[in-house]
Design an enzyme around this catalytic site. Structure first.
Site, PDB file in Angstrom:
ATOM      1  N   TYR A 231       0.843  -1.195   0.000  1.00  0.00           N
ATOM      2  CA  TYR A 231       0.000   0.000   0.000  1.00  0.00           C
ATOM      3  C   TYR A 231       0.883   1.251   0.000  1.00  0.00           C
ATOM      4  CZ  TYR A 231      -3.375   3.536   1.373  1.00  0.00           C
ATOM      5  OH  TYR A 231      -4.139   4.675   1.395  1.00  0.00           O
TER       6      TYR A 231
ATOM      7  N   SER B  20      -3.576  12.559   9.533  1.00  0.00           N
ATOM      8  CA  SER B  20      -2.709  11.405   9.392  1.00  0.00           C
ATOM      9  C   SER B  20      -1.268  11.860   9.608  1.00  0.00           C
ATOM     10  CB  SER B  20      -2.905  10.842   7.999  1.00  0.00           C
ATOM     11  OG  SER B  20      -2.169   9.665   7.877  1.00  0.00           O
TER      12      SER B  20
ATOM     13  N   GLU C 240       7.448   7.796  20.421  1.00  0.00           N
ATOM     14  CA  GLU C 240       6.346   6.961  20.906  1.00  0.00           C
ATOM     15  C   GLU C 240       6.226   5.702  20.062  1.00  0.00           C
ATOM     16  OE1 GLU C 240       2.816   9.403  20.716  1.00  0.00           O
ATOM     17  OE2 GLU C 240       3.818  11.052  21.737  1.00  0.00           O
TER      18      GLU C 240
ATOM     19  N   LYS D  69       4.201   3.357  17.614  1.00  0.00           N
ATOM     20  CA  LYS D  69       3.082   3.563  16.678  1.00  0.00           C
ATOM     21  C   LYS D  69       2.220   2.308  16.730  1.00  0.00           C
ATOM     22  CE  LYS D  69       1.882   5.137  12.040  1.00  0.00           C
ATOM     23  NZ  LYS D  69       0.713   4.321  11.933  1.00  0.00           N
TER      24      LYS D  69
ATOM     25  N   ASP E 142      -0.464  -0.389  16.156  1.00  0.00           N
ATOM     26  CA  ASP E 142      -1.074  -0.813  14.907  1.00  0.00           C
ATOM     27  C   ASP E 142      -2.499  -1.263  15.198  1.00  0.00           C
ATOM     28  OD1 ASP E 142      -1.284  -1.389  12.296  1.00  0.00           O
ATOM     29  OD2 ASP E 142       0.001  -3.164  12.322  1.00  0.00           O
TER      30      ASP E 142
ATOM     31  N   ARG F 169     -12.196   7.308  13.316  1.00  0.00           N
ATOM     32  CA  ARG F 169     -11.599   8.398  12.543  1.00  0.00           C
ATOM     33  C   ARG F 169     -12.435   8.748  11.309  1.00  0.00           C
ATOM     34  NH1 ARG F 169      -5.522   8.682  10.193  1.00  0.00           N
ATOM     35  NH2 ARG F 169      -6.124   6.824   9.057  1.00  0.00           N
TER      36      ARG F 169
ATOM     37  N   GLU G 112      -5.347   4.777  20.182  1.00  0.00           N
ATOM     38  CA  GLU G 112      -5.494   3.644  19.273  1.00  0.00           C
ATOM     39  C   GLU G 112      -6.126   2.463  20.014  1.00  0.00           C
ATOM     40  OE1 GLU G 112      -4.405   4.556  16.351  1.00  0.00           O
ATOM     41  OE2 GLU G 112      -3.946   2.743  15.179  1.00  0.00           O
TER      42      GLU G 112
ATOM     43  N   TYR H 143      -2.670   8.582  22.892  1.00  0.00           N
ATOM     44  CA  TYR H 143      -1.440   9.211  22.399  1.00  0.00           C
ATOM     45  C   TYR H 143      -1.541  10.724  22.218  1.00  0.00           C
ATOM     46  CZ  TYR H 143      -3.686   8.415  17.837  1.00  0.00           C
ATOM     47  OH  TYR H 143      -4.567   8.366  16.810  1.00  0.00           O
TER      48      TYR H 143
ATOM     49  N   LYS I  69       7.705  12.878  17.669  1.00  0.00           N
ATOM     50  CA  LYS I  69       6.996  14.153  17.802  1.00  0.00           C
ATOM     51  C   LYS I  69       7.912  15.195  18.429  1.00  0.00           C
ATOM     52  CE  LYS I  69       2.602  11.786  18.478  1.00  0.00           C
ATOM     53  NZ  LYS I  69       1.556  11.360  19.415  1.00  0.00           N
TER      54      LYS I  69
ATOM     55  N   LYS J 262       8.307   4.143   9.858  1.00  0.00           N
ATOM     56  CA  LYS J 262       7.695   2.831   9.659  1.00  0.00           C
ATOM     57  C   LYS J 262       8.735   1.712   9.709  1.00  0.00           C
ATOM     58  CE  LYS J 262       3.762   2.232   8.399  1.00  0.00           C
ATOM     59  NZ  LYS J 262       2.837   2.671   7.375  1.00  0.00           N
TER      60      LYS J 262
ATOM     61  N   CYS K  64       6.286 -42.014   4.322  1.00  0.00           N
ATOM     62  CA  CYS K  64       7.305 -41.015   4.634  1.00  0.00           C
ATOM     63  C   CYS K  64       7.928 -40.499   3.335  1.00  0.00           C
ATOM     64  CB  CYS K  64       8.380 -41.639   5.524  1.00  0.00           C
ATOM     65  SG  CYS K  64       9.764 -40.519   5.802  1.00  0.00           S
TER      66      CYS K  64
ATOM     67  N   CYS L 245      11.771 -41.883   3.370  1.00  0.00           N
ATOM     68  CA  CYS L 245      12.187 -43.293   3.342  1.00  0.00           C
ATOM     69  C   CYS L 245      11.065 -44.222   2.920  1.00  0.00           C
ATOM     70  CB  CYS L 245      12.760 -43.691   4.695  1.00  0.00           C
ATOM     71  SG  CYS L 245      11.519 -43.670   6.012  1.00  0.00           S
TER      72      CYS L 245
ATOM     73  N   CYS M 256       6.736 -40.910  11.065  1.00  0.00           N
ATOM     74  CA  CYS M 256       7.477 -41.947  10.368  1.00  0.00           C
ATOM     75  C   CYS M 256       8.090 -42.820  11.465  1.00  0.00           C
ATOM     76  CB  CYS M 256       8.567 -41.319   9.505  1.00  0.00           C
ATOM     77  SG  CYS M 256       9.805 -42.524   8.987  1.00  0.00           S
TER      78      CYS M 256
ATOM     79  N   CYS N  63      15.574 -43.652   8.785  1.00  0.00           N
ATOM     80  CA  CYS N  63      14.994 -42.588   7.959  1.00  0.00           C
ATOM     81  C   CYS N  63      16.011 -41.451   7.852  1.00  0.00           C
ATOM     82  CB  CYS N  63      13.704 -42.076   8.569  1.00  0.00           C
ATOM     83  SG  CYS N  63      13.050 -40.653   7.672  1.00  0.00           S
TER      84      CYS N  63
HETATM   85  S1  IVH Z   1      -0.252  10.932  16.538  1.00  0.00           S
HETATM   86  C1  IVH Z   1      -2.169  14.333  14.154  1.00  0.00           C
HETATM   87  N1  IVH Z   1       0.766   8.918  17.874  1.00  0.00           N
HETATM   88  O1  IVH Z   1      -1.181   6.321  13.327  1.00  0.00           O
HETATM   89  C2  IVH Z   1      -1.379  13.114  14.276  1.00  0.00           C
HETATM   90  N2  IVH Z   1      -0.665   8.430  16.035  1.00  0.00           N
HETATM   91  O2  IVH Z   1      -0.551   7.191  10.583  1.00  0.00           O
HETATM   92  C3  IVH Z   1      -2.103  12.086  15.002  1.00  0.00           C
HETATM   93  N3  IVH Z   1      -1.043   6.051  15.675  1.00  0.00           N
HETATM   94  O3  IVH Z   1      -4.105   8.085  12.727  1.00  0.00           O
HETATM   95  C4  IVH Z   1      -1.364  10.880  15.185  1.00  0.00           C
HETATM   96  N4  IVH Z   1       0.192   5.325  17.343  1.00  0.00           N
HETATM   97  O4  IVH Z   1      -4.224   6.224  14.466  1.00  0.00           O
HETATM   98  C5  IVH Z   1      -0.025   9.290  16.847  1.00  0.00           C
HETATM   99  N5  IVH Z   1       1.725   7.239  19.159  1.00  0.00           N
HETATM  100  C6  IVH Z   1       0.936   7.607  18.154  1.00  0.00           C
HETATM  101  C7  IVH Z   1       0.264   6.686  17.343  1.00  0.00           C
HETATM  102  C8  IVH Z   1      -0.520   7.138  16.281  1.00  0.00           C
HETATM  103  C9  IVH Z   1      -0.594   4.986  16.340  1.00  0.00           C
HETATM  104  C10 IVH Z   1      -1.909   5.995  14.476  1.00  0.00           C
HETATM  105  C11 IVH Z   1      -3.047   6.956  14.537  1.00  0.00           C
HETATM  106  C12 IVH Z   1      -2.919   7.823  13.309  1.00  0.00           C
HETATM  107  C13 IVH Z   1      -2.030   7.006  12.434  1.00  0.00           C
HETATM  108  C14 IVH Z   1      -1.228   7.893  11.526  1.00  0.00           C
END
Ligand code: IVH
Length: 674
Positions: A39, A85, A117, A119, A121, A140, A176, A228, A292, A316, A410, A413, A428, A434
Site C-alpha cells: 500500500y 494522518s 512513541e 506507533k 497498529d 476516525r 489507538e 497518544y 513528535k 515505519k 514417509c 524413506c 514416520c 529414515c
Molecule cells: S499521533 C495528528 N501517535 O497512526 C497526528 N498516532 O498514521 C495524530 N497512531 O491516525 C497521530 N500510534 O491512528 C499518533 N503514538 C501515536 C500513534 C498514532 C498509532 C496511528 C493513529 C494515526 C495514524 C497515523
C-alpha cells in the site's frame, strides 16, 4: 492538461482508484488484499506523480484525504478538530531529512527535543469528554466525520468513563484501539474453526471489533485503548508532549510503554532501534514509532498541512506480513519422526527478508486454516522466528484450488506412516534408518541453543551424511577423523575446516543443560533441559532418575516425566549417550547450592525486574537451595512480581501464594550473595 502524457494520466487515475479501493477494504471491511508495504508503495508512487505534475492533483485524491468515508451503519459525528494522518519516513536518511526540515522551518541549528512513541497498529478512536465525563466515542472515518461507537467504547479496556483529573468543558482524547496478540490467536482459531476468513492481524480484528453494532461482540474481542494525544482542548494540559502524556496517565488512561524524550535525531534513531528490537516481545502490534517535537510551542509554530502535522512523523518498520501464492505443501520429517507441513511459496519479501517457505506447524493447524494449493496466503515473520502461514485470503481463492492431500508414506524413506493413539500427528516410525529423521536430529544437535557448533549447518550436514560420515550425534564429534577428506571438499578452505574442527572440539564441554537439550528428548525444550540440569546436576543423575523424580521437578508434568523416563530407558538412546562419551563429550555440571536458605521453596519471577535478569534471579534461588519455576501452581511458595506482572500474579493471588516485590526478595537474601 498540457505537459502530462496520456500514460501518466492513466497511471495516476488507476493509482487513485486502487488506493481508494484498498482504503475501503482496510477501513470498512477489515480485510485488506495487499500488505501495508505494498500500500505504501502505491501511495508513494501517486504522491511522487502528483508532486512532479501538480496539474494531476484532484481534490478527492487519497494523497489529500485520510481513511475512508463512514459506512452508513452508524450515526455520524464531526470531530471538533480533524483527525489527521502522519507522513511516513522509511530509513534513517528520511528521518534525518525530517529533522533538517524542521530545524530549517524553526530557524535553529540546535538539536531539537523529540518524544519517541510507539506507533500502535490498531484503529484510531476519538473520545469526547464533557466536564470529565465520556459523552461520545467516534472512529476516525474520513478524518472530519467519524462513526459514533460510544456503546462499544464502554467495552474496551483502558477507557475511563470519568477522568481522574479536572477537565472543564469539552475535550477530545485520541488514541489507538488494539487487540493483544494473545487474544488475537484465540479469535482467529475460533474463526477458522467456523470456516470464517481469519483476520490477517490484530489490527483488522481491532478495527472490526470497534465497529460492531452489538457491543457484546466488541466485549468478546477484549480490546484495549492506548492514548497518544488530544484533539480539541489539549492545550491546557502541559507545554510539552511529555507533560501531556503524564496528564493522560494521571487522568486514567493506559500508556503501553513510557515514551522516551531525547535530544537530537541521532538519539531518536538509537531509540527507534531499541524499539524495533523489542517489537517481537510486545503483546500488541506496532508498525513503527511516532516521532513528535516535544515542545508544544514549537509544534504550534510548525503547524499542519492538510494531511497531517509538520511536527511529527511516522517512522515505519518493515512489515512483518506479506501476501503471496502458496504453490505446494511439502512434508518435513522432524527429529522424532513427526511430519510437519511446510508451505512452498512464491518468494516474497517479509520484514526485509525473502521468504519462500513457511511453516503450517502441524496437520491439525493446516486443516483448521483450510489452506489450498494456489491460495493467496498471509505470511508472517516476527523477529527471528520461523515464517508462518497465518491463513488464506478467501476472497482471492481461485476456482479449483485443491485441498492438500495427507501423505500415507514417509517422503524420505517411504515407510508407511503411523498415527499414535490419542495424537493427531503423522509419524514416520523408521527411527533407525529414515535419513530425514537423522538429518533433523543432527541439525538440532548442532543448533545455536544446543551444542552451538558454528559452521555446521543444514547443507553441510546433508552433504556429510551423503558422504557416509554421519550416522548419529557422536559421529559429529568425530568429524576430525575425516579431516583430509574435508580439506578436499569443494568450497571448504583450510581455515573453514580448522574453524569447524575447533568449534566441534569446544562443544565437547558445553554446560549440561545444553547437552540435555541437544539430545532431542521428546517434549524437552530449553527450559525443561535447564530444570533437569539444575535438579540432577550431572548427566548420570538425569540418566538414572525415575519418572517420579522427574515429576517432582517444578514445571515438569506427569506426561513429560513419563516421556523422559521412557527415553532414558531405551537401550538405543543409552548406547547413543555412551558413544557421545567415547567421542569425548564432558558436560559442565550445574553448580551445587551453597546454602539451604530456600530449601523446599519454589519461586516464580514475573514482570519486569530492575536489578537482575530473570535468569540471574533464578540462578540465585538455586544457589540458595531453592527451586525456580516458570508457572504458578499450588506448589509455588513465592511469586516475585515486578511492574507489568499479569496473569501469573493474578493466579498467585487467587491461590493465596505469597507475593513479594523485587526489593522484598532482595532483602530476604544474605548480603553479598548476588
Ligand atoms: S499521533 C495528528 N501517535 O497512526 C497526528 N498516532 O498514521 C495524530 N497512531 O491516525 C497521530 N500510534 O491512528 C499518533 N503514538 C501515536 C500513534 C498514532 C498509532 C496511528 C493513529 C494515526 C495514524 C497515523
Amino acid at each position: 492538461m498540457s505537459g502530462v502524457d496520456e500514460a501518466t494520466k492513466a497511471r495516476a487515475e488507476w493509482l487513485r482508484a486502487e488506493l481508494k479501493r484498498h482504503n475501503e477494504l482496510y477501513y470498512q471491511h477489515e480485510s485488506p488484499e495487499i500488505s501495508d508495504s505494498e500500500y505504501d508503495q502505491l501511495f508513494r508512487e501517486l504522491r511522487d506523480l502528483e508532486f512532479a505534475h501538480p496539474e494531476l492533483v484532484v481534490e478527492s485524491s487519497p494523497t489529500l484525504n485520510v481513511g475512508a468515508a463512514p459506512s452508513g451503519r452508524f450515526e455520524e459525528a464531526r470531530h471538533a478538530v480533524p483527525m489527521l494522518s502522519l507522513d511516513n519516513a522509511f530509513g534513517h536518511e528520511e528521518l534525518r531529512a525530517f529533522d533538517t526540515r524542521l530545524r530549517n522551518l524553526l530557524g535553529t541549528e540546535e538539536p531539537l527535543e523529540y518524544q519517541v512513541e510507539l506507533k500502535y497498529d490498531g484503529a484510531s478512536l476519538n473520545l469526547t469528554y464533557r466536564d470529565g465525563k465520556l459523552i461520545r466515542a467516534t472512529t476516525r472515518g474520513d478524518g472530519t466525520t467519524g462513526e459514533v461507537v460510544t456503546h462499544n467504547a464502554l467495552e474496551i479496556q483502558g477507557i475511563p468513563i470519568e477522568l481522574k483529573q479536572n477537565a472543564a468543558g469539552e475535550i477530545e482524547v485520541r488514541g489507538e484501539v488494539v487487540m493483544l496478540k494473545s487474544d488475537f490467536e484465540a479469535v482467529n482459531r475460533a474463526r477458522s474453526e467456523k470456516g470464517q476468513q481469519v483476520f490477517a492481524n490484530p489490527r483488522n480484528a481491532a478495527s472490526g471489533g470497534l465497529r460492531q453494532l452489538d457491543s457484546a461482540l466488541t466485549r468478546e474481542r477484549k480490546l484495549s485503548f492506548f492514548a497518544y494525544g488530544f484533539g480539541a482542548g489539549g492545550d491546557q494540559f502541559g507545554d510539552s508532549q511529555g507533560d501531556r502524556f503524564a496528564w493522560l496517565q494521571a487522568a486514567g488512561f493506559s500508556l503501553a510503554e513510557k515514551p522516551q524524550v531525547v535530544r537530537g535525531i541521532d538519539a531518536v534513531i538509537a531509540v527507534t532501534e531499541q524499539i524495533l528490537a523489542a517489537r517481537p516481545g510486545l503483546n500488541f502490534g506496532i508498525d513503527g514509532c511516532v516521532i513528535k517535537v516535544n515542545s508544544i510551542a514549537a509544534q504550534n509554530e510548525l503547524g499542519n498541512t492538510s494531511r497531517g502535522p509538520r511536527w511529527a512523523v511516522a517512522y515505519k518498520f518493515p512489515s512483518e506480513q506479506a501476501f503471496t501464492r502458496l504453490n505446494e505443501i511439502k512434508w518435513q520429517v522432524g527429529r522424532t519422526g513427526v511430519l510437519t507441513p511446510v508451505a512452498e511459496l512464491e518468494p516474497v519479501s517479509v520484514g526485509g527478508v525473502t521468504v519462500s517457505r513457511a511453516t503450517l506447524h502441524n496437520r491439525e493447524e493446516m486443516t483448521r486454516k483450510d489452506v489450498r494449493i494456489g491460495d493467496t496466503v498471509i505470511v508472517q515473520r516476527a523477529g527471528d522466528v520461523i515464517p508462518e502461514v497465518v491463513g488464506p485470503v478467501l476472497e482471492k481463492r481461485p476456482s479449483g484450488a485443491e485441498v492438500p492431500l495427507l501423505p500415507t508414506h514417509c517422503p524420505a524413506c517411504e515407510t508407511p506412516l503411523v498415527q499414535s493413539e490419542g495424537f493427531v500427528a503423522l509419524r514416520c516410525p523408521n527411527k533407525r534408518a529414515c535419513p530425514d529423521q537423522l538429518a533433523s536430529k543432527l541439525i538440532h544437535f548442532v543448533s545455536r541453543k544446543a551444542m552451538d557448533i558454528v559452521g555446521l549447518g543444514e547443507k553441510q550436514i546433508v552433504r556429510f551424511m551423503e558422504l557416509g560420515w554421519l550416522s548419529d550425534p557422536a559421529s559429529i564429534l568425530l568429524l576430525q577423523e575425516h579431516k583430509t577428506q574435508l580439506l578436499e571438499l569443494e568450497g571448504m578452505g583450510e581455515s573453514s575446516v580448522e574453524n569447524l574442527l575447533k568449534a566441534i572440539e569446544a562443544s565437547k564441554t558445553q554446560p549440561l543443560d545444553r547437552v540435555i537439550y541437544a539430545l532431542g528428548i521428546p517434549l524437552v525444550g530449553e527450559r525443561t533441559a535447564k530444570d533437569l540440569a539444575r535438579e540432577f546436576r550431572t548427566l548420570e543423575g538425569v540418566m538414572t532418575a525415575t519418572a517420579e523424580q522427574f515429576d517432582d521437578v517444578p514445571d515438569i508434568g506427569p506426561r513429560t516425566a513419563e516421556e523422559i523416563a521412557e527415553w532414558f530407558h531405551d537401550p538405543e538412546n543409552m548406547a547413543m549417550i555412551a558413544r557421545l562419551k567415547d567421542a569425548g563429550i564432558q558436560p559442565i555440571e550445574a553448580a551445587a547450592p551453597t546454602s539451604d536458605l530456600f530449601a523446599g521453596q519454589t519461586f516464580v519471577f514475573t514482570g519486569k525486574l530492575e536489578q537482575f535478569t530473570r535468569e540471574d534471579a533464578e540462578a540465585l534461588v538455586l544457589k540458595l537451595g531453592g527451586k525456580a519455576a516458570g508457572s504458578v501452581s499450588k506448589n509455588t511458595s513465592v511469586v516475585v512480581a515486578g511492574p507489568g506482572a499479569g496473569s501469573k500474579l493474578a493466579k498467585a493471588e487467587s491461590l493465596g501464594v505469597r507475593v513479594m516485590t523485587e526489593a522484598e526478595f532482595l532483602a530476604s537474601v544474605p548480603e553479598g550473595s548476588w
